[in-house]
Motif scaffolding. Structure first.
Motif, PDB file in Angstrom:
ATOM      1  N   GLU A 214     -34.783  40.006 -60.926  1.00 21.66           N
ATOM      2  CA  GLU A 214     -33.961  40.105 -59.661  1.00 21.66           C
ATOM      3  C   GLU A 214     -33.771  38.598 -59.584  1.00 21.66           C
ATOM      4  OE1 GLU A 214     -36.628  41.872 -57.151  1.00 21.66           O
ATOM      5  OE2 GLU A 214     -35.962  44.020 -57.692  1.00 21.66           O
ATOM      6  N   ALA A 215     -34.746  37.430 -59.792  1.00 24.02           N
ATOM      7  CA  ALA A 215     -34.439  36.370 -59.428  1.00 24.02           C
ATOM      8  C   ALA A 215     -33.343  35.806 -60.474  1.00 24.02           C
ATOM      9  CB  ALA A 215     -35.822  35.583 -59.802  1.00 24.02           C
ATOM     10  N   GLN A 216     -33.414  36.215 -61.670  1.00 25.77           N
ATOM     11  CA  GLN A 216     -32.282  35.837 -62.543  1.00 25.77           C
ATOM     12  C   GLN A 216     -30.900  36.134 -62.325  1.00 25.77           C
ATOM     13  OE1 GLN A 216     -32.775  33.489 -64.561  1.00 25.77           O
ATOM     14  NE2 GLN A 216     -34.774  33.498 -65.358  1.00 25.77           N
ATOM     15  N   GLU A 217     -30.839  37.386 -61.753  1.00 32.37           N
ATOM     16  CA  GLU A 217     -29.681  38.069 -61.068  1.00 32.37           C
ATOM     17  C   GLU A 217     -29.062  37.084 -60.081  1.00 32.37           C
ATOM     18  OE1 GLU A 217     -30.035  42.018 -60.336  1.00 32.37           O
ATOM     19  OE2 GLU A 217     -30.447  42.754 -62.318  1.00 32.37           O
ATOM     20  N   ILE A 218     -30.050  36.540 -59.215  1.00 28.88           N
ATOM     21  CA  ILE A 218     -29.459  35.895 -58.059  1.00 28.88           C
ATOM     22  C   ILE A 218     -29.077  34.291 -58.451  1.00 28.88           C
ATOM     23  CG2 ILE A 218     -30.525  34.284 -55.856  1.00 28.88           C
ATOM     24  CD1 ILE A 218     -32.465  36.686 -55.637  1.00 28.88           C
ATOM     25  N   ASN A 219     -29.705  33.802 -59.699  1.00 26.65           N
ATOM     26  CA  ASN A 219     -29.293  32.825 -60.237  1.00 26.65           C
ATOM     27  C   ASN A 219     -27.954  32.682 -61.060  1.00 26.65           C
ATOM     28  OD1 ASN A 219     -31.497  31.264 -59.638  1.00 26.65           O
ATOM     29  ND2 ASN A 219     -32.628  31.792 -61.728  1.00 26.65           N
ATOM     30  N   ILE A 220     -27.678  34.061 -61.601  1.00 21.43           N
ATOM     31  CA  ILE A 220     -26.423  34.239 -62.250  1.00 21.43           C
ATOM     32  C   ILE A 220     -25.298  34.015 -61.178  1.00 21.43           C
ATOM     33  CG2 ILE A 220     -25.118  35.891 -63.322  1.00 21.43           C
ATOM     34  CD1 ILE A 220     -26.466  34.953 -65.430  1.00 21.43           C
ATOM     35  N   LYS A 221     -25.612  34.951 -60.030  1.00 15.19           N
ATOM     36  CA  LYS A 221     -24.679  35.102 -58.950  1.00 15.19           C
ATOM     37  C   LYS A 221     -24.213  33.646 -58.344  1.00 15.19           C
ATOM     38  CE  LYS A 221     -23.885  37.216 -54.816  1.00 15.19           C
ATOM     39  NZ  LYS A 221     -24.525  38.051 -53.507  1.00 15.19           N
ATOM     40  N   ASN A 222     -25.345  32.925 -58.240  1.00 15.01           N
ATOM     41  CA  ASN A 222     -25.030  31.425 -57.684  1.00 15.01           C
ATOM     42  C   ASN A 222     -24.382  30.597 -58.625  1.00 15.01           C
ATOM     43  OD1 ASN A 222     -26.481  31.927 -55.495  1.00 15.01           O
ATOM     44  ND2 ASN A 222     -28.504  31.068 -56.085  1.00 15.01           N
ATOM     45  N   TYR A 223     -24.492  30.431 -60.032  1.00 17.68           N
ATOM     46  CA  TYR A 223     -23.640  29.926 -60.895  1.00 17.68           C
ATOM     47  C   TYR A 223     -22.223  30.404 -61.022  1.00 17.68           C
ATOM     48  CZ  TYR A 223     -27.899  27.812 -62.567  1.00 17.68           C
ATOM     49  OH  TYR A 223     -29.093  26.922 -62.901  1.00 17.68           O
ATOM     50  N   GLY A 224     -22.022  31.637 -60.791  1.00 16.92           N
ATOM     51  CA  GLY A 224     -20.746  32.307 -60.658  1.00 16.92           C
ATOM     52  C   GLY A 224     -19.982  31.823 -59.276  1.00 16.92           C
ATOM     53  N   ILE A 225     -20.884  31.715 -58.373  1.00 13.61           N
ATOM     54  CA  ILE A 225     -19.967  30.931 -57.384  1.00 13.61           C
ATOM     55  C   ILE A 225     -19.600  29.461 -57.583  1.00 13.61           C
ATOM     56  CG2 ILE A 225     -20.523  29.762 -54.715  1.00 13.61           C
ATOM     57  CD1 ILE A 225     -22.558  32.580 -54.344  1.00 13.61           C
ATOM     58  N   VAL A 226     -20.315  28.736 -58.174  1.00 11.88           N
ATOM     59  CA  VAL A 226     -20.072  27.639 -58.510  1.00 11.88           C
ATOM     60  C   VAL A 226     -18.700  27.389 -59.614  1.00 11.88           C
ATOM     61  CG1 VAL A 226     -21.117  25.214 -59.875  1.00 11.88           C
ATOM     62  CG2 VAL A 226     -22.348  26.517 -58.113  1.00 11.88           C
TER      63      VAL A 226
END
Length: 452
Positions: A214-226
């Motif tokens: 779940e934490a890595q999915e949040i990370n992936i989402k944040n990098y996607g926003i960037v």
């Protein structure tokens, strides 16, 4: 009321003890009392003790500055005191860790935090902020992983381009470097998610691993926003109609420059400008100068037959190209096989595409759709045929987890396939299979699914 009185009494005792230790310049006692307050999140009291401790015992412990960092972050978050003073205090705490304890802190990350703080609270010049982030990025890419730092760095680079401090070519270079870094960290996290999702499907995922996923999915989402913000900023400047005239004007003077030609090809390929005459001319020019994996890939793109394309693309991988290009080659081959109905070969290529670039979720989505189209050819009963949808949903869920750019589409696709799979009532009344059992599909899919 009694607890409050006891707390105030204890605080008074500690304050008195700190003052006595300060008079005696007893750094050990001062640090212990300060640390107790900081650990208890009594930040107002710890704040009063911070400056005397820094002044009298600056080298006593890195904890002074580490707790000091938390104290100033808390003050900024709660709007306690004057904002600029608190921001400067935070910077001083970060700088204290860098200057006095470089062996036990991550210097690169602390410098990045200083630059971000300066930018957020308008301290120093934009050139100073940019240069600090640029230095951190160039000198230690491994630790340049903070999404906020990435977007700040690019915003400052964009400002420099708009102020004509860097030209378009230099701005493209910054874009290329940063997007490559974003994709790298996305790939690392995407690989972890894929492995954990496989364990989840097998029923062996632990609670700790679930939290990690779940934490890595949040990370992936944040990098996607960037990545989305960066691409939106540069989109109009980096389209084919802007790139091609820019490079055409320089081609005659640069056609013998291998580095220049390599950069041209990389950017044109990234933007799918491979139909342009400039692309064909550049590929051939670079291949004449220095045959390589990149030129072989380019020749594959302009080849007229599929067999010739595949020959050059396979040669490109053998000669050595980066993982992004390896992924793209496998994906193109997968699409070609899919169009011919060769789903087994297509699946192999799509899996290879994701293996080379773990944050690339579209190959999983392609596999999901092929599986969804194969219901009637896999499984011997109606229940088994419908169960194929669970495998399709699994791949669509993988696509959503690793690739934020297609997350909404992939989630909707997974939901659709799950809706077509056997529901609770069908599982309960089925005579051949029970919940928890496994169905294996021996068609081209070649996978199993556990009945929920």
């Amino acid at each position: 009321m009694k607890k409050t009185s006891l707390f105030l009494a204890a605080a008074a005792v500690l304050s008195f003890a700190f003052a006595k230790a300060q008079d005696a310049n007893d750094c050990t006692v001062m640090l212990q009392i300060f640390a107790e307050n900081a650990k208890a999140r009594s930040y107002d009291e710890a704040f009063k003790q911070l400056d005397p401790l820094v002044q009298k015992c600056p080298d006593a412990s890195a904890a002074i500055y580490q707790y000091g960092e938390r104290i100033y972050e808390d003050r900024l978050r709660k709007n306690v005191g004057e904002e600029t003073a608190n921001a400067k205090g935070l910077i001083a705490m970060l700088q204290g860790q860098i200057n006095r304890f470089p062996d036990i802190v991550n210097v690169s990350k602390k410098k990045t935090e200083i630059a971000r703080t300066m930018y957020k609270y308008n301290i120093g010049t934009e050139d100073e902020q940019y240069n600090m982030l640029r230095e951190s990025f160039v000198s230690d890419k491994e630790n340049f992983t903070d999404p906020n730092a990435m977007i700040t760095y690019f915003k400052l680079a964009e400002k420099r381009y708009n102020d004509q401090k860097v030209n378009l070519q230099d701005f493209f270079d910054i874009y290329d470097e940063l997007t490559a870094q974003i994709e790298k960290v996305q790939d690392e996290r995407g690989q972890v998610i894929t492995q954990l999702m496989d364990k989840e499907a097998a029923g062996t995922l632990t609670d700790q691993e679930k939290e990690q996923m779940e934490a890595q999915e949040i990370n992936i989402k944040n990098y996607g926003i960037v990545m989305g913000n960066v691409n939106a900023t540069l989109g109009a400047l980096a389209d084919c109609d802007k790139l091609i005239p820019l490079y055409e004007a320089e081609f005659e003077n640069k056609k013998d420059d291998q580095n220049w030609l390599s950069n041209v090809l990389r950017r044109l390929q990234a933007k799918e400008c491979t139909d342009a005459p400039l692309y064909i001319t550049s590929v051939k020019a670079l291949h004449d100068l220095n045959p390589s994996g990149k030129t072989a890939y380019g020749l594959g793109n302009i080849a007229e037959t599929q067999s010739e394309k595949f020959k050059y693309w396979d040669q490109a991988i053998e000669l050595g190209v980066d993982d992004d290009l390896v992924s793209r080659i496998h994906y193109k081959k997968g699409m070609a096989y899919k169009a011919q109905g060769q789903y087994g070969s297509a699946k192999r290529e799509f899996l290879a595409a994701n293996a080379a670039k773990p944050s690339f979720g579209t190959p999983f989505l392609q596999i999901a759709n092929m599986i969804g189209n194969s219901i009637n050819s896999c499984g011997s009963s109606i229940f088994e045929k419908k169960a194929v949808n669970w495998v399709a949903a699994r791949y669509a869920s993988k696509a959503a987890a690793v690739d934020p750019s297609i997350r909404s589409t992939a989630l909707a696709t997974a939901e659709s396939y799950n809706g077509r799979a056997p529901q609770k009532a069908e599982i309960f009344t089925n005579n051949d299979f029970n919940s928890g059992q496994t169905i294996t599909f021996n068609c081209w899919i070649g996978e199993s699914v556990r009945i929920p």
